[in-house]
Write a protein that holds these residues in place. Structure first.
Motif, PDB file in Angstrom:
ATOM      1  N   GLN A 168      -1.854  -9.487 -13.900  1.00 49.76           N
ATOM      2  CA  GLN A 168      -0.920 -10.827 -14.039  1.00 49.76           C
ATOM      3  C   GLN A 168       0.626 -10.214 -14.581  1.00 49.76           C
ATOM      4  OE1 GLN A 168      -1.783 -14.410 -14.183  1.00 49.76           O
ATOM      5  NE2 GLN A 168      -3.970 -14.165 -13.905  1.00 49.76           N
ATOM      6  N   SER A 169       0.782  -9.201 -14.912  1.00 48.79           N
ATOM      7  CA  SER A 169       2.057  -8.837 -15.429  1.00 48.79           C
ATOM      8  C   SER A 169       2.845  -8.296 -14.333  1.00 48.79           C
ATOM      9  CB  SER A 169       2.235  -8.046 -16.638  1.00 48.79           C
ATOM     10  OG  SER A 169       0.956  -7.512 -16.827  1.00 48.79           O
ATOM     11  N   ILE A 170       2.199  -8.160 -13.081  1.00 53.21           N
ATOM     12  CA  ILE A 170       2.912  -7.501 -12.065  1.00 53.21           C
ATOM     13  C   ILE A 170       3.485  -8.641 -11.054  1.00 53.21           C
ATOM     14  CG2 ILE A 170       2.528  -5.880 -10.055  1.00 53.21           C
ATOM     15  CD1 ILE A 170       0.058  -4.804 -11.306  1.00 53.21           C
ATOM     16  N   ASN A 171       4.643  -8.525 -10.606  1.00 53.36           N
ATOM     17  CA  ASN A 171       5.303  -9.446  -9.777  1.00 53.36           C
ATOM     18  C   ASN A 171       4.887  -8.825  -8.221  1.00 53.36           C
ATOM     19  OD1 ASN A 171       6.793 -11.786 -10.695  1.00 53.36           O
ATOM     20  ND2 ASN A 171       8.272 -10.384 -11.645  1.00 53.36           N
ATOM     21  N   GLN A 172       4.354  -9.812  -7.666  1.00 58.67           N
ATOM     22  CA  GLN A 172       4.042  -9.003  -6.237  1.00 58.67           C
ATOM     23  C   GLN A 172       4.735  -9.920  -5.240  1.00 58.67           C
ATOM     24  OE1 GLN A 172      -0.474  -9.207  -5.941  1.00 58.67           O
ATOM     25  NE2 GLN A 172      -0.391  -9.994  -7.794  1.00 58.67           N
ATOM     26  N   PHE A 173       5.359  -9.095  -4.370  1.00 61.85           N
ATOM     27  CA  PHE A 173       6.152  -9.604  -3.140  1.00 61.85           C
ATOM     28  C   PHE A 173       5.330  -9.240  -1.923  1.00 61.85           C
ATOM     29  CE2 PHE A 173       8.987  -9.364  -6.487  1.00 61.85           C
ATOM     30  CZ  PHE A 173       9.584 -10.713  -6.838  1.00 61.85           C
ATOM     31  N   VAL A 174       4.812  -9.798  -0.952  1.00 59.90           N
ATOM     32  CA  VAL A 174       4.434  -9.388   0.369  1.00 59.90           C
ATOM     33  C   VAL A 174       5.296  -9.969   1.507  1.00 59.90           C
ATOM     34  CG1 VAL A 174       2.385  -9.513   1.768  1.00 59.90           C
ATOM     35  CG2 VAL A 174       2.030  -9.637  -0.587  1.00 59.90           C
ATOM     36  N   GLU A 175       5.856  -8.903   2.302  1.00 56.46           N
ATOM     37  CA  GLU A 175       6.723  -9.153   3.104  1.00 56.46           C
ATOM     38  C   GLU A 175       6.075  -9.082   4.561  1.00 56.46           C
ATOM     39  OE1 GLU A 175      10.468  -6.957   2.694  1.00 56.46           O
ATOM     40  OE2 GLU A 175      10.498  -7.434   0.339  1.00 56.46           O
ATOM     41  N   VAL A 176       6.146 -10.145   5.480  1.00 51.51           N
ATOM     42  CA  VAL A 176       5.502  -9.845   6.798  1.00 51.51           C
ATOM     43  C   VAL A 176       6.416  -9.476   7.659  1.00 51.51           C
ATOM     44  CG1 VAL A 176       4.354 -11.188   8.664  1.00 51.51           C
ATOM     45  CG2 VAL A 176       3.768 -11.759   6.417  1.00 51.51           C
ATOM     46  N   ILE A 177       6.385  -8.263   8.158  1.00 52.88           N
ATOM     47  CA  ILE A 177       7.289  -7.489   9.062  1.00 52.88           C
ATOM     48  C   ILE A 177       6.576  -6.698  10.039  1.00 52.88           C
ATOM     49  CG2 ILE A 177       9.062  -7.381   7.204  1.00 52.88           C
ATOM     50  CD1 ILE A 177       8.324  -4.090   6.846  1.00 52.88           C
ATOM     51  N   SER A 178       7.471  -6.185  10.990  1.00 54.66           N
ATOM     52  CA  SER A 178       6.886  -5.532  11.992  1.00 54.66           C
ATOM     53  C   SER A 178       6.759  -3.794  11.750  1.00 54.66           C
ATOM     54  CB  SER A 178       7.470  -5.611  13.503  1.00 54.66           C
ATOM     55  OG  SER A 178       8.814  -5.341  13.450  1.00 54.66           O
ATOM     56  N   ASP A 179       6.025  -3.057  12.490  1.00 57.98           N
ATOM     57  CA  ASP A 179       6.159  -1.630  12.130  1.00 57.98           C
ATOM     58  C   ASP A 179       7.457  -1.130  12.291  1.00 57.98           C
ATOM     59  OD1 ASP A 179       3.775  -0.698  11.260  1.00 57.98           O
ATOM     60  OD2 ASP A 179       2.841  -1.084  13.344  1.00 57.98           O
ATOM     61  N   HIS A 180       8.191  -1.572  13.287  1.00 58.30           N
ATOM     62  CA  HIS A 180       9.673  -0.661  13.383  1.00 58.30           C
ATOM     63  C   HIS A 180      10.684  -1.099  12.206  1.00 58.30           C
ATOM     64  CE1 HIS A 180      10.564  -4.346  15.860  1.00 58.30           C
ATOM     65  NE2 HIS A 180      11.526  -4.023  15.417  1.00 58.30           N
ATOM     66  N   GLU A 181      10.494  -2.365  11.654  1.00 58.36           N
ATOM     67  CA  GLU A 181      11.238  -2.691  10.696  1.00 58.36           C
ATOM     68  C   GLU A 181      11.038  -2.010   9.202  1.00 58.36           C
ATOM     69  OE1 GLU A 181      12.174  -7.182  11.491  1.00 58.36           O
ATOM     70  OE2 GLU A 181      10.112  -6.776  10.943  1.00 58.36           O
ATOM     71  N   LYS A 182       9.873  -1.459   9.095  1.00 59.83           N
ATOM     72  CA  LYS A 182       9.268  -0.975   7.855  1.00 59.83           C
ATOM     73  C   LYS A 182      10.273   0.393   7.034  1.00 59.83           C
ATOM     74  CE  LYS A 182       4.162  -1.182   7.920  1.00 59.83           C
ATOM     75  NZ  LYS A 182       2.995  -0.401   7.753  1.00 59.83           N
ATOM     76  N   TYR A 183      10.805   1.089   7.959  1.00 59.84           N
ATOM     77  CA  TYR A 183      11.610   2.269   7.344  1.00 59.84           C
ATOM     78  C   TYR A 183      12.913   1.455   7.006  1.00 59.84           C
ATOM     79  CZ  TYR A 183      13.413   6.489   6.294  1.00 59.84           C
ATOM     80  OH  TYR A 183      14.358   7.782   5.370  1.00 59.84           O
ATOM     81  N   PRO A 184      13.510   0.941   7.824  1.00 67.92           N
ATOM     82  CA  PRO A 184      14.878   0.284   7.510  1.00 67.92           C
ATOM     83  C   PRO A 184      14.748  -0.550   5.996  1.00 67.92           C
ATOM     84  CG  PRO A 184      14.779  -0.020   9.581  1.00 67.92           C
ATOM     85  CD  PRO A 184      13.214   0.552   9.119  1.00 67.92           C
ATOM     86  N   ARG A 185      13.687  -1.275   5.960  1.00 65.43           N
ATOM     87  CA  ARG A 185      13.476  -2.265   4.778  1.00 65.43           C
ATOM     88  C   ARG A 185      12.995  -1.344   3.614  1.00 65.43           C
ATOM     89  NH1 ARG A 185      14.668  -5.462   1.619  1.00 65.43           N
ATOM     90  NH2 ARG A 185      13.187  -6.602   0.308  1.00 65.43           N
ATOM     91  N   LEU A 186      12.474  -0.038   4.007  1.00 65.58           N
ATOM     92  CA  LEU A 186      12.159   0.731   2.667  1.00 65.58           C
ATOM     93  C   LEU A 186      13.588   1.264   2.119  1.00 65.58           C
ATOM     94  CD1 LEU A 186      10.156   2.221   0.760  1.00 65.58           C
ATOM     95  CD2 LEU A 186      10.587   4.057   2.565  1.00 65.58           C
ATOM     96  N   ILE A 187      14.226   1.739   3.016  1.00 62.67           N
ATOM     97  CA  ILE A 187      15.589   2.129   2.636  1.00 62.67           C
ATOM     98  C   ILE A 187      16.428   1.077   1.757  1.00 62.67           C
ATOM     99  CG2 ILE A 187      18.041   3.046   3.427  1.00 62.67           C
ATOM    100  CD1 ILE A 187      15.520   5.064   3.525  1.00 62.67           C
TER     101      ILE A 187
END
Ligand code: ADP
Ligand code: MG
Length: 448
Positions: free
Chosen positions: A244-263
């Motif tokens: 419970q002490s972890i803040n969880q964020f789940v982002e629904v995105i597409s594969d090609h959006e992953k890397y820019p989002r990571l950066i």
């Protein structure tokens, strides 16, 4: 404690117990009756009180009975079995020449086995209890030397231990205290044959203890075949649950959006604290790590295709903070206790909800706060419902995009009743198909 006190204490700390003749929990370290040298190390570590799994797990383990202990990631399960192990060793006749260990701890990964042994050494050093770690990838010579010299506690990964047994460098005739850490993982398709082989060499009147943060219902029946009248202690809900002490964020995105989002995430988060990024495949790990380094991010990678020396070095760099970003496959999903991992990023969604719980559990340990970001694509839709349940249980918000996928996606729920443990397998075939490999799943061959 009166019976009433016991009920109130268990309720306050969310402890559920099963079995007969259950001992009362211990509220303070002193109540557990451990040797003074253990208490001194605990004080030195700054520990204030037993964690819930320790307060109920200790007296149970000290009774000499079998046990299934389920408690969230980072809640002190290692010491829950190691301190009773030290007491157990002290209560046995000394090792004679040629005798193998008294305590055997099995763990699924080399790094975890090493970490457990460091803890055993820390708490056992003043007591003449010797321990060693038997794990693959490292030179056999020193391991054989330790075994031949005689060690009371062996912490091992199954494959290397079997090598040592087959070469008669040790034997399990003296083992009376057996621990399966990450027990659901140890009993799944990848490890079960090896575990059977090892257990068949241990006397049946041994004490057997299982520990994990996840306990899919499907594993219970197999697990109990190796147990005798076990206690079961569960902290919190018996369903699949995240710390419970972890803040969880789940982002629904597409594969090609992953890397820019990571950066973008890294730019926002990077302040020198550690960030752990999980990927599905070894290839993906290498690729993203290369890309990150090209873009100037201090990232290193750990996975099963790397030489052990490099794995050790990478983990050490990450632990020391010299290289604050580590990418990993599920080889780093379980058990690793690295201080100050501020954030876990699931670049690829894992291939089970249990793995999700363990991966994000690398942050938010021992009462600290943590954050987890998860990239979720439409191809992960079958996990949406189960994931929503985990998020809700931990009081996290659920985005409308994820809720929509959950409504349309069906699929795995996780957490007992509906289970997603895929009949004890971890869907190796599944996983390998998705990683583009045609490899046939082989028991004991780890995709990570
Ligand atoms: P788990 O196996 O449940 O995931 P660990 O055994 O790795 O968790 O413990 C997580 C962290 O908590 C470790 O750094 C450990 O030293 C610390 N720890 C263990 N027991 C206590 C305690 N009673 N109080 C505070 N911290 C503790
Ligand atoms: Mg652990």
């Amino acid at each position: 404690m009166s019976e009433q006190d016991v009920i109130l204490y268990r309720k306050r700390r969310d402890i559920t117990v099963e079995g007969y003749d259950i001992p009362k929990p211990v509220r303070f370290f002193e109540e557990a009756n451990f040797p003074d040298y253990c208490l001194q190390v605990m004080t030195k570590c700054g520990f204030v009180e037993p964690t819930p799994i320790q307060s109920q797990g200790w007296p149970m383990a000290l009774k000499g009975r079998d046990l299934i202990g389920i408690a969230e990631t980072g809640s002190g399960k290692t010491l829950a079995y190691l301190l009773p192990a030290l007491v157990h060793v002290k209560a046995q006749p000394r090792l004679a020449n040629g005798e193998g260990p008294i305590v055997l701890v099995l763990a699924p990964t080399r790094e975890l086995a090493v970490q457990i042994q460091e803890e055993a050494a820390k708490f056992g050093s003043n007591s003449n209890v010797r321990s060693t770690c038997i794990y693959g990838g490292a030179p056999k010579g020193p391991q054989i030397r330790d075994l031949k010299r005689g060690v009371e506690i062996v912490i091992a990964t199954p494959g290397r231990l079997i090598d040592m047994l087959e070469a008669c460098h040790t034997n399990l005739r003296r083992v009376t205290y057996l621990v399966l850490d990450e027990a659901d993982r140890m009993l799944d398709m990848g490890f079960e044959p090896q575990i059977r082989k090892i257990i068949s060499q241990i006397r049946p009147d041994r004490q057997t203890l299982y520990w994990s943060a996840t306990w899919p219902r499907e594993v219970e029946a197999l697990a109990r075949t190796f147990l005798c009248n076990p206690y079961k202690v569960i902290i919190g809900s018996p369903d699949l649950k995240a710390n419970q002490s972890i803040n969880q964020f789940v982002e629904v995105i597409s594969d090609h959006e992953k890397y820019p989002r990571l950066i973008k995430l890294l730019s926002e988060l990077m302040d020198g604290n550690r960030i752990l990024i999980f990927l599905e495949t070894k290839k993906g790990c290498d690729q993203i790590t290369r890309q990150l380094r090209t873009n100037g991010w201090p990232a290193l990678s750990i996975h099963g295709d790397k030489a052990q020396a490099e794995r050790d070095w990478v983990l050490a760099e990450f632990k020391s903070g010299k290289s604050p970003i580590m990418t990993a496959t599920d080889v780093a999903a379980r058990g690793l206790d690295v201080k100050d991992i501020k954030c876990v990023i699931n670049y690829d969604f894992p291939s089970s909800l249990e793995d999700y719980v363990h991966r994000i559990g690398r942050t938010g340990r021992a009462g600290a706060k943590g954050t987890a970001f998860t990239f979720f694509t439409s191809s992960n839709a079958r996990y949406a419902r189960g994931l929503v349940k985990i998020l809700q249980e931990a009081g996290q918000s659920v985005s409308s995009a994820l809720a929509a996928l959950a409504r349309s996606g069906g699929g795995a729920m996780g957490g007992g009743a509906t289970g997603n443990f895929r009949s004890r397998g971890r869907g190796f075939g599944n996983r390998q198909l998705r990683s583009g490999s045609n490899a046939i799943p082989v028991a004991g061959k780890k995709p990570w």
